[in-house]
Design an enzyme around this catalytic site. Sequence first.
Site, PDB file in Angstrom:
ATOM      1  N   ASP A 206       0.834  -1.243  -0.161  1.00 29.76           N
ATOM      2  CA  ASP A 206       0.109   0.162  -0.038  1.00 29.76           C
ATOM      3  C   ASP A 206       0.797   1.244   0.023  1.00 29.76           C
ATOM      4  OD1 ASP A 206      -2.424   1.331   0.173  1.00 29.76           O
ATOM      5  OD2 ASP A 206      -2.558   1.354   2.150  1.00 29.76           O
ATOM      6  N   LYS A 209       2.565   3.119  -6.007  1.00 26.35           N
ATOM      7  CA  LYS A 209       2.221   2.092  -6.906  1.00 26.35           C
ATOM      8  C   LYS A 209       3.341   1.743  -7.917  1.00 26.35           C
ATOM      9  CE  LYS A 209      -1.183   3.371  -4.429  1.00 26.35           C
ATOM     10  NZ  LYS A 209      -1.074   2.537  -3.069  1.00 26.35           N
ATOM     11  N   ASP A 234      -3.206  -2.963  -2.557  1.00 22.48           N
ATOM     12  CA  ASP A 234      -4.345  -2.180  -2.525  1.00 22.48           C
ATOM     13  C   ASP A 234      -4.427  -1.161  -3.700  1.00 22.48           C
ATOM     14  OD1 ASP A 234      -6.690  -0.608  -1.704  1.00 22.48           O
ATOM     15  OD2 ASP A 234      -5.439   0.413  -0.172  1.00 22.48           O
ATOM     16  N   ASN A 235      -5.473  -0.301  -4.186  1.00 20.01           N
ATOM     17  CA  ASN A 235      -5.471   0.677  -4.942  1.00 20.01           C
ATOM     18  C   ASN A 235      -5.187   0.205  -6.478  1.00 20.01           C
ATOM     19  OD1 ASN A 235      -4.167   2.722  -2.178  1.00 20.01           O
ATOM     20  ND2 ASN A 235      -6.408   2.762  -3.045  1.00 20.01           N
ATOM     21  N   GLU A 264     -11.277   4.566  -0.688  1.00 19.71           N
ATOM     22  CA  GLU A 264     -11.501   4.781   0.619  1.00 19.71           C
ATOM     23  C   GLU A 264     -12.401   6.011   0.878  1.00 19.71           C
ATOM     24  OE1 GLU A 264      -6.763   5.087  -0.151  1.00 19.71           O
ATOM     25  OE2 GLU A 264      -8.627   3.726  -0.557  1.00 19.71           O
TER      26      GLU A 264
END
Length: 279
Positions: A206, A209, A234-235, A264
């Site tokens: 997380d 990226k 995540d993401n 989120e």
Amino acid sequence: MGAVRAINACNALRQPKMLESSSVLLFIVFALLFILLLLVVLIRKNGTAALIWNEIIREKITNFIMNQSKEQRILNFVLQNAVRGDPCSVVDTIDKYCSQKEWAMNVGNEKGLILDKTVEEVNPSVALELGTYCGYSAVRIARLLKAGARLLTVEFNPEFAAIAKQMIEFAGVQDKVKLLEGPSEGIIPQLKKKYEVDTLDFVFLDHWKDRYTPDTILLQECNLLRKGSVLLADNIIVPGAPEFVNYIRNNPRFQCTNYPSHLEYMKVEDAMEKAVFLG
């Protein structure tokens, strides 16, 4: 009499101009309202626009006005409203602040349930988190760890690390969590010798990226993954990690599962990617 006629004539000339000015002003007001409405819709529906607004524009303005970082405001809210030594209270309080007051890049309450489920399924003895930020997910993971288990969490930003340290201690999980400050590419190769890690049972990605893929490769090169090790990223949609998704899904050494969700504290579509290392 002539003066009165002259005044009336002037007023007659002014009235169309006044009406014209009022119409222009009204048009400008409606145009601004329309633009504002478009911005609101765009921020709610478009992930990039939402991040630009929350992370750059709104945050910078608020920081300037209050002379304090958003992360410090989150910590202060937790210190004032959460129960010391209760990690669930800390997590809930951060969620409350970030959903009602200021958006922040925690994994959040919705994707947090996916994180919880994965941690409970893996039941790790040794876990690694890349990207501590304010300590939200570190606290969330730590509260589910069995006795004797530990979480190593890595944060590059020293200001975030300082906030996270206080958050972790306030939540009462400091015995389970070790915060490592520095770049992931520098810390991962040190895990075996310096931090006595044999292999990792669970890794939560997380952080930046563009580091997802190289750090996943680095974990393999350093022999930190065993058969059955689980990665959760995540993401992968917002802000997105297309290189990682392409790498992990086309790698025969991993078995992947996608979990559609939302960014989120928003209704913007996002997702998490789970990858089980096959050895």
